[in-house]
Design a protein around this motif. Structure first.
Motif, mmCIF file in Angstrom:
data_model
loop_
_atom_site.group_PDB
_atom_site.id
_atom_site.type_symbol
_atom_site.label_atom_id
_atom_site.label_comp_id
_atom_site.label_asym_id
_atom_site.label_seq_id
_atom_site.Cartn_x
_atom_site.Cartn_y
_atom_site.Cartn_z
ATOM 1 N N GLN A 95 43.084 -59.220 -3.267
ATOM 2 C CA GLN A 95 42.153 -59.058 -2.148
ATOM 3 C C GLN A 95 41.508 -57.664 -2.169
ATOM 4 O OE1 GLN A 95 41.177 -61.175 0.581
ATOM 5 N NE2 GLN A 95 41.887 -62.673 -0.912
ATOM 6 N N LEU A 96 42.281 -56.656 -2.527
ATOM 7 C CA LEU A 96 41.721 -55.308 -2.622
ATOM 8 C C LEU A 96 40.676 -55.231 -3.729
ATOM 9 C CD1 LEU A 96 44.897 -53.126 -1.987
ATOM 10 C CD2 LEU A 96 42.861 -53.283 -0.525
ATOM 11 N N ASP A 97 40.907 -55.944 -4.837
ATOM 12 C CA ASP A 97 39.896 -55.998 -5.897
ATOM 13 C C ASP A 97 38.584 -56.563 -5.366
ATOM 14 O OD1 ASP A 97 41.646 -54.934 -7.775
ATOM 15 O OD2 ASP A 97 42.141 -56.895 -8.658
ATOM 16 N N GLU A 98 38.667 -57.609 -4.556
ATOM 17 C CA GLU A 98 37.469 -58.208 -3.962
ATOM 18 C C GLU A 98 36.778 -57.234 -3.010
ATOM 19 O OE1 GLU A 98 37.922 -62.148 -2.339
ATOM 20 O OE2 GLU A 98 39.259 -62.737 -3.982
ATOM 21 N N ILE A 99 37.567 -56.517 -2.235
ATOM 22 C CA ILE A 99 36.993 -55.534 -1.314
ATOM 23 C C ILE A 99 36.255 -54.455 -2.080
ATOM 24 C CG2 ILE A 99 37.590 -53.677 0.308
ATOM 25 C CD1 ILE A 99 39.851 -55.675 1.267
ATOM 26 N N VAL A 100 36.854 -53.943 -3.151
ATOM 27 C CA VAL A 100 36.209 -52.907 -3.967
ATOM 28 C C VAL A 100 34.911 -53.446 -4.580
ATOM 29 C CG1 VAL A 100 36.443 -51.482 -6.043
ATOM 30 C CG2 VAL A 100 38.314 -51.596 -4.384
ATOM 31 N N ALA A 101 34.916 -54.708 -5.000
ATOM 32 C CA ALA A 101 33.698 -55.303 -5.564
ATOM 33 C C ALA A 101 32.580 -55.370 -4.523
ATOM 34 C CB ALA A 101 33.999 -56.693 -6.117
ATOM 35 N N GLN A 102 32.942 -55.635 -3.273
ATOM 36 C CA GLN A 102 31.960 -55.738 -2.191
ATOM 37 C C GLN A 102 31.607 -54.380 -1.591
ATOM 38 O OE1 GLN A 102 33.761 -58.416 0.629
ATOM 39 N NE2 GLN A 102 33.853 -60.084 -0.849
ATOM 40 N N GLN A 103 32.581 -53.481 -1.548
ATOM 41 C CA GLN A 103 32.409 -52.163 -0.942
ATOM 42 C C GLN A 103 32.980 -51.121 -1.911
ATOM 43 O OE1 GLN A 103 33.850 -51.807 3.159
ATOM 44 N NE2 GLN A 103 33.854 -54.034 3.338
ATOM 45 N N PRO A 104 32.199 -50.727 -2.917
ATOM 46 C CA PRO A 104 32.713 -49.832 -3.963
ATOM 47 C C PRO A 104 33.330 -48.523 -3.455
ATOM 48 C CG PRO A 104 30.601 -50.745 -4.609
ATOM 49 C CD PRO A 104 30.833 -51.164 -3.180
ATOM 50 N N ILE A 105 32.984 -48.096 -2.263
ATOM 51 C CA ILE A 105 33.552 -46.865 -1.714
ATOM 52 C C ILE A 105 35.075 -46.960 -1.628
ATOM 53 C CG2 ILE A 105 33.376 -47.518 0.728
ATOM 54 C CD1 ILE A 105 32.453 -44.594 1.244
ATOM 55 N N HIS A 106 35.608 -48.186 -1.516
ATOM 56 C CA HIS A 106 37.056 -48.358 -1.370
ATOM 57 C C HIS A 106 37.819 -48.229 -2.678
ATOM 58 C CE1 HIS A 106 37.344 -48.911 2.871
ATOM 59 N NE2 HIS A 106 36.344 -49.774 2.839
ATOM 60 N N GLU A 107 37.133 -47.984 -3.779
ATOM 61 C CA GLU A 107 37.842 -47.638 -5.014
ATOM 62 C C GLU A 107 38.661 -46.368 -4.774
ATOM 63 O OE1 GLU A 107 39.433 -47.791 -8.669
ATOM 64 O OE2 GLU A 107 38.085 -49.326 -7.892
ATOM 65 N N ALA A 108 38.152 -45.502 -3.906
ATOM 66 C CA ALA A 108 38.809 -44.224 -3.633
ATOM 67 C C ALA A 108 40.140 -44.378 -2.905
ATOM 68 C CB ALA A 108 37.888 -43.327 -2.811
ATOM 69 N N ASP A 109 40.299 -45.406 -2.090
ATOM 70 C CA ASP A 109 41.540 -45.558 -1.320
ATOM 71 C C ASP A 109 42.325 -46.819 -1.673
ATOM 72 O OD1 ASP A 109 39.558 -47.155 -0.028
ATOM 73 O OD2 ASP A 109 40.687 -47.115 1.836
ATOM 74 N N ARG A 110 41.897 -47.540 -2.690
ATOM 75 C CA ARG A 110 42.575 -48.777 -3.084
ATOM 76 C C ARG A 110 44.040 -48.522 -3.454
ATOM 77 N NH1 ARG A 110 44.679 -51.758 -6.797
ATOM 78 N NH2 ARG A 110 44.243 -53.988 -6.983
ATOM 79 N N ALA A 111 44.283 -47.543 -4.294
ATOM 80 C CA ALA A 111 45.652 -47.265 -4.758
ATOM 81 C C ALA A 111 46.565 -46.904 -3.591
ATOM 82 C CB ALA A 111 45.637 -46.149 -5.797
ATOM 83 N N GLN A 112 46.070 -46.120 -2.647
ATOM 84 C CA GLN A 112 46.881 -45.725 -1.502
ATOM 85 C C GLN A 112 47.190 -46.929 -0.609
ATOM 86 O OE1 GLN A 112 44.178 -44.213 -2.643
ATOM 87 N NE2 GLN A 112 44.527 -42.012 -2.766
ATOM 88 N N ALA A 113 46.196 -47.795 -0.409
ATOM 89 C CA ALA A 113 46.417 -48.985 0.418
ATOM 90 C C ALA A 113 47.448 -49.905 -0.224
ATOM 91 C CB ALA A 113 45.098 -49.723 0.640
ATOM 92 N N LEU A 114 47.354 -50.092 -1.542
ATOM 93 C CA LEU A 114 48.323 -50.946 -2.228
ATOM 94 C C LEU A 114 49.709 -50.311 -2.220
ATOM 95 C CD1 LEU A 114 48.902 -53.534 -3.735
ATOM 96 C CD2 LEU A 114 48.211 -52.378 -5.852
ATOM 97 N N ALA A 115 49.780 -49.007 -2.422
ATOM 98 C CA ALA A 115 51.080 -48.323 -2.405
ATOM 99 C C ALA A 115 51.731 -48.435 -1.024
ATOM 100 C CB ALA A 115 50.918 -46.853 -2.790
ATOM 101 N N ALA A 116 50.963 -48.295 0.032
ATOM 102 C CA ALA A 116 51.507 -48.435 1.381
ATOM 103 C C ALA A 116 52.005 -49.861 1.608
ATOM 104 C CB ALA A 116 50.453 -48.067 2.423
ATOM 105 N N THR A 117 51.232 -50.830 1.151
ATOM 106 C CA THR A 117 51.638 -52.229 1.288
ATOM 107 C C THR A 117 52.944 -52.487 0.542
ATOM 108 O OG1 THR A 117 49.339 -52.952 1.500
ATOM 109 C CG2 THR A 117 50.945 -54.616 0.842
ATOM 110 N N GLU A 118 53.019 -52.020 -0.697
ATOM 111 C CA GLU A 118 54.234 -52.228 -1.493
ATOM 112 C C GLU A 118 55.439 -51.525 -0.871
ATOM 113 O OE1 GLU A 118 52.754 -50.979 -5.306
ATOM 114 O OE2 GLU A 118 52.215 -53.040 -5.857
ATOM 115 N N ALA A 119 55.209 -50.359 -0.267
ATOM 116 C CA ALA A 119 56.303 -49.641 0.382
ATOM 117 C C ALA A 119 56.861 -50.449 1.555
ATOM 118 C CB ALA A 119 55.833 -48.269 0.854
#
Length: 96
Positions: A22-46
């Motif tokens: 889902q984050l990949d799709e968000i980045v494709a639609q809103q490229p600005i979120h490439e900057a915070d994708r890793a942090q969002a996924l890391a928080a989710t995994e935590a």
């Protein structure tokens, strides 16, 4: 720019993969979120690491939302950034 997603999965690992997709799709639609994708996924995994595996008739639901904003286009840094994660085990929803 902001986003909000919700996924259901049969396991912790499957939930993490679904959020990643889902984050990949968000980045494709809103490229600005490439900057915070890793942090969002890391928080989710935590947080998924704190949740037990679902039992028979249960599933994991993850709700994730985030936002970033820049004061001026072209700035390297953001004016604000946020992420919110909710991971929980619930009774499985019947498909239909």
């Amino acid at each position: 720019m902001s986003y909000s997603i919700s996924v259901r999965a049969v396991s912790v690992a499957a939930a993490a993969l679904a959020v990643s997709a889902q984050l990949d799709e968000i980045v494709a639609q809103q490229p600005i979120h490439e900057a915070d994708r890793a942090q969002a996924l890391a928080a989710t995994e935590a947080f998924l690491g704190l949740v037990r595996e679902p039992g028979e008739g249960e599933e994991i639901t993850v709700s994730l939302s985030g936002s970033v904003s820049k004061y001026r286009e072209g700035d390297d840094a953001f004016n604000s950034a946020s992420v919110s994660v909710l991971a929980y085990v619930v009774q499985k929803v019947a498909d239909g």
